[in-house]
Design a protein around this motif. Structure first.
Motif, mmCIF file in Angstrom:
data_model
loop_
_atom_site.group_PDB
_atom_site.id
_atom_site.type_symbol
_atom_site.label_atom_id
_atom_site.label_comp_id
_atom_site.label_asym_id
_atom_site.label_seq_id
_atom_site.Cartn_x
_atom_site.Cartn_y
_atom_site.Cartn_z
ATOM 1 N N GLN A 7 0.833 -1.321 -0.097
ATOM 2 C CA GLN A 7 -0.064 0.032 0.037
ATOM 3 C C GLN A 7 0.805 1.270 0.061
ATOM 4 N N LYS A 8 1.915 1.269 0.875
ATOM 5 C CA LYS A 8 2.862 2.524 0.913
ATOM 6 C C LYS A 8 3.485 2.746 -0.520
ATOM 7 N N VAL A 9 3.802 1.686 -1.157
ATOM 8 C CA VAL A 9 4.477 1.967 -2.460
ATOM 9 C C VAL A 9 3.423 2.609 -3.542
ATOM 10 N N VAL A 10 2.168 2.227 -3.400
ATOM 11 C CA VAL A 10 0.885 2.494 -4.130
ATOM 12 C C VAL A 10 0.754 3.902 -4.150
ATOM 13 N N ALA A 11 0.923 4.213 -2.476
ATOM 14 C CA ALA A 11 0.648 5.668 -2.200
ATOM 15 C C ALA A 11 1.698 6.517 -2.800
ATOM 16 N N GLU A 12 2.948 6.262 -2.815
ATOM 17 C CA GLU A 12 4.118 6.869 -3.286
ATOM 18 C C GLU A 12 3.859 7.237 -4.666
ATOM 19 N N CYS A 13 3.405 6.111 -5.398
ATOM 20 C CA CYS A 13 3.277 6.365 -6.981
ATOM 21 C C CYS A 13 2.358 7.428 -7.234
ATOM 22 N N LEU A 14 1.083 7.301 -6.705
ATOM 23 C CA LEU A 14 -0.112 7.987 -6.923
ATOM 24 C C LEU A 14 0.254 9.403 -6.488
ATOM 25 N N GLY A 15 1.222 9.338 -5.426
ATOM 26 C CA GLY A 15 1.264 10.990 -4.832
ATOM 27 C C GLY A 15 0.150 11.211 -3.751
ATOM 28 N N ILE A 16 -0.223 10.358 -3.034
ATOM 29 C CA ILE A 16 -1.203 10.496 -2.057
ATOM 30 C C ILE A 16 -0.805 9.944 -0.709
ATOM 31 N N PRO A 17 -1.480 10.499 0.304
ATOM 32 C CA PRO A 17 -0.947 9.873 1.548
ATOM 33 C C PRO A 17 -1.136 8.225 1.731
ATOM 34 N N ALA A 18 -0.557 7.449 2.429
ATOM 35 C CA ALA A 18 -0.654 6.211 2.780
ATOM 36 C C ALA A 18 -2.132 5.913 3.383
ATOM 37 N N THR A 19 -2.376 6.832 4.323
ATOM 38 C CA THR A 19 -3.691 6.687 5.007
ATOM 39 C C THR A 19 -4.736 6.664 4.052
ATOM 40 N N TYR A 46 -13.436 -1.537 1.553
ATOM 41 C CA TYR A 46 -13.982 -2.383 0.700
ATOM 42 C C TYR A 46 -13.677 -3.762 0.844
ATOM 43 N N SER A 47 -14.887 -4.791 1.017
ATOM 44 C CA SER A 47 -14.718 -6.109 1.371
ATOM 45 C C SER A 47 -13.988 -6.989 0.288
ATOM 46 N N PHE A 48 -13.857 -6.438 -0.771
ATOM 47 C CA PHE A 48 -13.134 -7.149 -1.956
ATOM 48 C C PHE A 48 -11.568 -7.125 -1.670
ATOM 49 N N PHE A 49 -11.044 -6.275 -0.693
ATOM 50 C CA PHE A 49 -9.546 -6.031 -0.773
ATOM 51 C C PHE A 49 -9.275 -6.738 0.436
ATOM 52 N N THR A 50 -8.056 -7.476 0.553
ATOM 53 C CA THR A 50 -7.795 -8.189 1.701
ATOM 54 C C THR A 50 -6.372 -7.927 2.291
ATOM 55 N N MET A 51 -6.086 -7.709 3.432
ATOM 56 C CA MET A 51 -4.579 -7.476 3.774
ATOM 57 C C MET A 51 -4.000 -8.898 4.134
ATOM 58 N N LYS A 52 -4.724 -9.851 4.355
ATOM 59 C CA LYS A 52 -4.338 -11.267 4.629
ATOM 60 C C LYS A 52 -4.196 -11.952 3.540
ATOM 61 N N PRO A 53 -3.325 -12.891 3.250
ATOM 62 C CA PRO A 53 -3.179 -13.772 2.267
ATOM 63 C C PRO A 53 -4.223 -14.998 2.326
ATOM 64 N N LYS A 54 -4.840 -15.228 1.062
ATOM 65 C CA LYS A 54 -5.917 -16.372 1.265
ATOM 66 C C LYS A 54 -5.081 -17.953 1.015
ATOM 67 N N GLY A 55 -5.749 -18.762 1.191
ATOM 68 C CA GLY A 55 -5.293 -20.191 1.083
ATOM 69 C C GLY A 55 -4.909 -20.358 -0.529
ATOM 70 N N LYS A 56 -4.335 -21.458 -0.760
ATOM 71 C CA LYS A 56 -4.064 -21.992 -2.038
ATOM 72 C C LYS A 56 -5.555 -21.890 -2.743
ATOM 73 N N TYR A 57 -6.410 -22.688 -1.956
ATOM 74 C CA TYR A 57 -7.690 -22.802 -2.649
ATOM 75 C C TYR A 57 -8.645 -22.077 -1.597
ATOM 76 N N ALA A 58 -9.167 -20.883 -2.133
ATOM 77 C CA ALA A 58 -9.599 -19.800 -1.468
ATOM 78 C C ALA A 58 -11.403 -20.175 -1.875
ATOM 79 N N ILE A 59 -12.056 -20.742 -0.549
ATOM 80 C CA ILE A 59 -13.268 -21.317 -0.493
ATOM 81 C C ILE A 59 -14.330 -19.971 -0.236
ATOM 82 N N SER A 60 -15.125 -19.584 -0.968
ATOM 83 C CA SER A 60 -16.223 -18.652 -0.588
ATOM 84 C C SER A 60 -17.538 -19.253 -0.593
ATOM 85 N N VAL A 61 -18.309 -19.129 0.410
ATOM 86 C CA VAL A 61 -19.436 -19.642 0.721
ATOM 87 C C VAL A 61 -20.443 -18.423 0.569
ATOM 88 N N CYS A 62 -21.602 -18.770 -0.041
ATOM 89 C CA CYS A 62 -22.658 -17.550 -0.571
ATOM 90 C C CYS A 62 -23.636 -17.434 0.532
#
Lengths: 161, 597
Positions: free
Chosen positions: A49-61, A70-86
């Protein structure tokens, strides 16, 4: 992979720069940039995220604010097989929760978690739009429909490698 | 040899999930094997709507409608139907009432009462081929507007049609365009398509975009012509990869044909369209939140006014409409407002697309004229309740809507009658529930959704909904009091009156409508600690019938918390204080001695 700590190598740094440049480093395209970045890394740790902020010239915050909103973005890695239950309404009334319970007891993890070997992760999502097949779950994008809890064991066995 | 037969295969998300890709591969393989590629052609289309019976394969010109097709059926379809002209009987739909097979979809109960305007091309054309769209009047309306009509005339036509916004609130579309056209004339303006279909259990917009993307592009260009904008943005959920792909293909083809881009049809009118991706936030369906999200910010709503027509995307005048609203525009222009406004009710013109799902026999996507009754939808189109169970409620409007019951079955459906009945049209999700669904648990389900999705900006929504959820949880756990029921009502009304945006203002609707329609069920949970649907786990009570119990000890051995006591060959007893209601004993008992009370 443990936690959300990755060291940004020169190659990764350049990759992020390249993604941002493909959107002309326009801060208005932040969400599109994050989609592309997450596609590449699988998740969005703070260092990225910090690198993205630097490139776009906006604060990391501001980047963090968007990633955490947004729920689509995750800060934790998912499993090799990511299961999503509807658990959209159609799947809920047709027993989606029972499918989730079966997965949890089979894999011994909760939603939002990854198995210790990094193989499976379970997430809940709201409607994949295949309501005719309710209840459904997806594994790495492949849809399994008209499920009953007893199906879970067999489906997981398909991923035994 | 010219192509004489077309084999249409549904390529919507539902049918793709149940194997339509493999069917297409097999069909093509068989065509090649029999050297028939010059005679018959496989066409991948958008959604046919009858998802319950998917994957669907339709043969043109004889309109044979095959259901639940499997890849291994491809050989028989080609060898029997295409070569010998004999229908594959076992793949035809069998009408449950007459037990007769029906070959043409127009004779099926599911389709008889439908009027397909927005969905006119879904299931007919290959959405990735602009020629097929053009063959069915695609871009004819745009041409007519640009060459024969002034922007004012187009707006007047839309106003006269009576079209109202299909995203939920039902604001008159023509009026919206007029306001945007008169706002800050001469400045940069934007046309936005809201394709952030976040309502769980709804898939109308996705099916439209997957099945007929050109209609949406065409309508956005018409809107741009009317309001004086030359750029459009489609805000679409990232969870819809197929719809995104088809839109990208459609935009590219339209640009190649000169139907988008600079100097469209040589009229001097420029219009371009780009895609913006959502990232999973329900609140972004609200137009001010959506605009912030398109600007790369958190999707938090802001006070209106200023309305987007005054200050929207990048603070420029912006017109936001939903996918289905746009899908109606080209037809209105081509066939005229007077044709359109004869369909529907006095104040709600045209049709509405609904995603019919839940405990119903025919799950699918339907388009019906406004003014149809719920009874017609559920019992004729929908084929009644699954498993012959008793109808209990139908939920419309998603987390912002409410439940309708038996007494509303004969109410003609339109924007105003649904609001009067305590629900709303919403974007078109329609979930049918039967006697096994607990209405308190349903209210709790929706509140759980709202609490997850609240952006947190205003206190009534952030804190109020959390409190509502806590009270509902208490009730479903058998710890509720009559005072709690009063609190639920009061707090719901406060949130409705004070929340900042549409999400917060409508979030208590599922609570209020279930309280109004199923008050007895709430009281039962509180006073008798009973859930008549047997859904609330904590209120379930497992009891052993001493007359039926053989004393086999299977239940006692299986009980994970040792709540069952008894000696061999003597009736056992469940200690209700220890029981965690897991249901293991119920499943283990071979003599049917354990019942749920």
């Amino acid at each position: 992979m443990c936690g959300s700590k990755v060291n940004i190598s020169e190659a990764n740094y350049l990759k992020i720069k390249e993604i941002c440049a493909s959107f002309n480093n326009n801060p208005g395209d932040l969400i599109n940039v994050l989609h592309k970045t997450q596609d590449h890394f699988g998740y969005l740790p703070v260092e990225v995220q910090k690198v993205v902020a630097e490139c776009l010239g906006i604060p990391a915050t501001r980047v963090y604010g968007v990633v955490s909103f947004y729920s689509f973005f995750t800060m934790k890695p998912k499993g090799k097989y990511a299961i999503s239950v509807c658990l959209g309404t159609a799947c809920y009334v047709k027993g989606g929760e029972k499918i989730l319970d079966a997965l949890k007891s089979e894999l011994k993890i909760s939603e939002g978690e990854v198995t210790p070997d990094g193989k499976f992760s379970i997430d809940v999502l709201r409607c994949v739009g295949a309501c005719g097949l309710a209840p459904v779950m997806t594994i790495n994008g492949k849809t399994y429909g008209r499920l009953v809890p007893e199906d879970v064991k067999g489906i997981l066995a398909e991923y035994a490698d | 040899m010219a192509i004489k037969m077309h084999i249409l295969v549904c390529g919507g998300t539902g049918c793709t999930a149940s194997g339509s890709k493999e069917i297409i591969e097999e069909l093509n393989k068989e065509l090649t094997a029999h050297d028939l590629n010059d005679f018959a052609k496989v066409v991948v289309t958008g959604c046919f709507g009858f998802c319950e019976r998917g994957p669907i394969v339709k043969i043109i010109p004889d309109n044979t409608f095959y259901t639940r097709v499997k890849p291994e059926d491809a050989k028989e379809i080609i060898e029997e139907h295409i070569i010998k002209g004999r229908k594959v009987q076992r793949l035809l739909y069998v009408a449950p009432d007459t037990n007769q097979s029906v070959s043409d979809s127009k004779h099926m109960e599911f389709y008889k009462k439908q009027v397909r305007i927005a969905l006119r091309n879904c299931g007919f054309i290959d959405p990735e081929n602009i020629d097929e769209s053009i063959a069915r009047d695609g871009y004819a309306a745009l041409g007519k507007c640009l060459t024969e009509m002034t922007p004012e005339q187009v707006i007047d036509e839309i106003k006269k049609s009576g079209l109202r916004g299909r995203g939920g609130a039902g604001f008159p579309t023509g009026l919206k365009w007029e306001i945007a056209s008169k706002s800050r004339v001469g400045e940069q303006k934007y046309v936005v398509c809201n394709a952030d279909e976040g309502d769980p259990g709804a898939f109308m917009d996705r099916s439209l975009l997957e099945g007929d993307p050109h209609s949406i592009l065409e309508a956005m260009a018409i809107c741009g012509y009317c309001i004086g904008a030359n750029h459009g943005l489609i805000y679409i959920r990232a969870e819809y990869p197929l719809a995104i792909h088809r839109l990208q293909v459609a935009i590219e083809q339209a640009e190649q044909y000169g139907l988008l881009g600079k100097d469209i049809l040589g009229t001097g009118f420029d219009f371009t369209i780009e895609l913006r991706y959502g990232a999973g936030a329900f609140v972004c369906g609200e137009e001010t939140a959506l605009i912030h999200s398109m600007e790369g910010k958190r999707g938090e709503p802001t006070f209106k006014p200023p309305f987007p027509a005054q200050s929207g995307y990048l603070e420029k005048p912006t017109n936001v409409n939903n996918v289905e609203t746009y899908a109606n525009i080209p037809v209105i222009i081509n066939k005229g407002a007077d044709w359109f406004n004869k369909i529907g009710t006095e104040k709600s013109k045209g049709t509405k697309v609904f995603a019919l799902a839940g405990k119903i026999n025919n799950v699918g996507l339907i388009e019906v004229p406004m003014g149809i009754t719920l009874r017609e939808i559920i019992y004729e189109i929908g084929g009644g309740i699954k498993g012959g169970k008793k109808f209990k409620a139908v939920q419309t409007g998603g987390p912002s809507g409410g439940c309708l019951t038996e007494k509303h079955l004969d109410t003609p459906i339109d924007y105003d009658s649904l609001v009067a009945a305590g629900s709303m049209m919403g974007s078109g999700g329609m979930i049918v529930m039967d006697e096994d669904d607990c209405m308190v648990a349903i209210a709790k389900f929706y509140l759980g959704f709202t609490v997850d999705e609240s952006c947190g900006k205003c206190t009534p929504c952030r804190v109020g909904n959390k409190r509502l959820l806590e009270i509902l949880t208490k009730i479903t756990e058998g710890k509720g009091t009559m005072q709690d029921l009063e609190e639920l009502k009061n707090l719901s009304n406060v949130i409705k009156d004070t929340a900042l945006c549409g999400l917060g203002q409508t979030s208590p609707n599922p609570v209020l409508s279930t309280i109004n329609n199923f008050w007895d069920e709430y009281v039962e949970h509180v006073t008798e600690k009973k859930c008549r649907a047997g859904q609330c786990k904590a209120l379930k009570k497992y009891v052993i019938d001493p007359d039926k119990c053989k004393g086999c000890t299977a239940c006692a051995r299986a009980c994970p918390v040792s709540a069952i006591t008894g000696t061999v060959k003597n009736p056992h007893v469940i200690d209700q204080d220890k029981c965690i209601k897991c249901g293991t004993c119920y499943e283990k008992c071979k003599f049917g001695a354990i019942s749920i009370k």
